[in-house]
Design a protein around this motif. Structure first.
Motif: not given
Length: 267
Positions: A78-80, A84-88, A104-114
């Motif tokens: 249930e954690i999206t 995590i982004r909002t809290r950080m 943010v990783l999806d199956n070990g692959k980087e999909v987004k960086t903030y």
């Protein structure tokens, strides 16, 4: 931890290490590394047990931790990444000079960086677009109080105060908790506590002692309630306390009474 005036833990959120222990036991794997004085030491844990220790040389200085939550103990579905982004992002306003990166990783692959850095709590309040000028109160205020009922003498400590507040009409029609962020020793106090109470008391004291005596004509007959004085307020409240007292292990509410009066008088 030693939290005297010469310690790095003077304004620590915890003193018993329960957070560290909880991280170890709730993680499938967990790793902590400390680097200082040209050396490093790393402790690795697996299923709550120490599995390896490494030592060596390092030019870096600091501490970092890596852990993987055990899905058999905690359900994280249930954690999206937005949670995590909002809290950080919110946390980054407390430490504007620290560069924070969320990958943010999806199956070990980087999909987004903030990335977060360079904005402080005043910038956060500006994003609410208040209708009034923004007021900032920053002070390291000494307070004298009786720490324990059995003490024979009073204790004097300093309360670090950094508060930004303003007023916005739209808050009147919404949930004011959405416009009130508070931290004590860098720990988010979701329910608020004595630091929030001190801010409200300070504003009310200003109205009673300064603003209301200046009212003239028909305005002098206005019935202004204490709740009216803080209605529409949006604020980011942060304090640093040497001996913080929270309600419950979750630490979502600050209870130190000396903080209430330190913040009130500072405001």
């Amino acid at each position: 931890f030693n939290n005297n005036d010469d310690s790095a833990y003077t304004n620590s959120g915890g003193v018993f290490g329960h957070g560290l222990k909880t991280g170890v036991f709730l993680s499938k794997t967990c790793e902590f590394t400390s680097m200082r004085d040209g050396k490093f030491i790393t402790y690795s844990f697996k299923d709550g047990e120490l599995s390896d220790t490494k030592k060596g040389s390092s030019r870096k200085h600091g501490t970092y931790s890596k852990f993987m939550i055990d899905p058999s103990i905690i359900d994280t579905h249930e954690i999206t990444d937005k949670d995590i982004r909002t809290r950080m992002e919110e946390k980054s306003y407390l430490f504007p000079y620290i560069k924070m990166t969320l990958t943010v990783l999806d199956n070990g692959k980087e999909v987004k960086t903030y990335k977060y850095s360079g904005e402080d709590i005043e910038d956060r309040v500006k994003k609410w677009k208040p209708d009034t000028p923004i007021i900032r109160v920053t002070e390291n205020r000494p307070v004298t109080y009786l720490r324990n009922i059995t003490d024979d003498s009073l204790t004097t400590d300093k309360v670090g105060i950094d508060i930004v507040f303003a007023f916005k009409e739209a808050v009147l029609d919404g949930d004011q908790s959405d416009y009130m962020i508070s931290y004590a020793n860098s720990i988010k106090t979701y329910v608020g506590g004595t630091h929030n109470d001190g801010l409200k008391l300070g504003i009310q004291k200003y109205f009673k002692d300064v603003a209301m005596p200046k009212l003239k004509g028909k305005d002098k007959d206005l019935q202004i309630m204490p709740s009216d004085m803080v209605a529409g307020m949006c604020a980011f409240v942060t304090v640093k306390v040497k001996n913080p007292v929270y309600q419950g292990q979750e630490k979502n509410q600050l209870s130190n009474q000396e903080v209430k009066f330190a913040v009130r008088d500072a405001v």
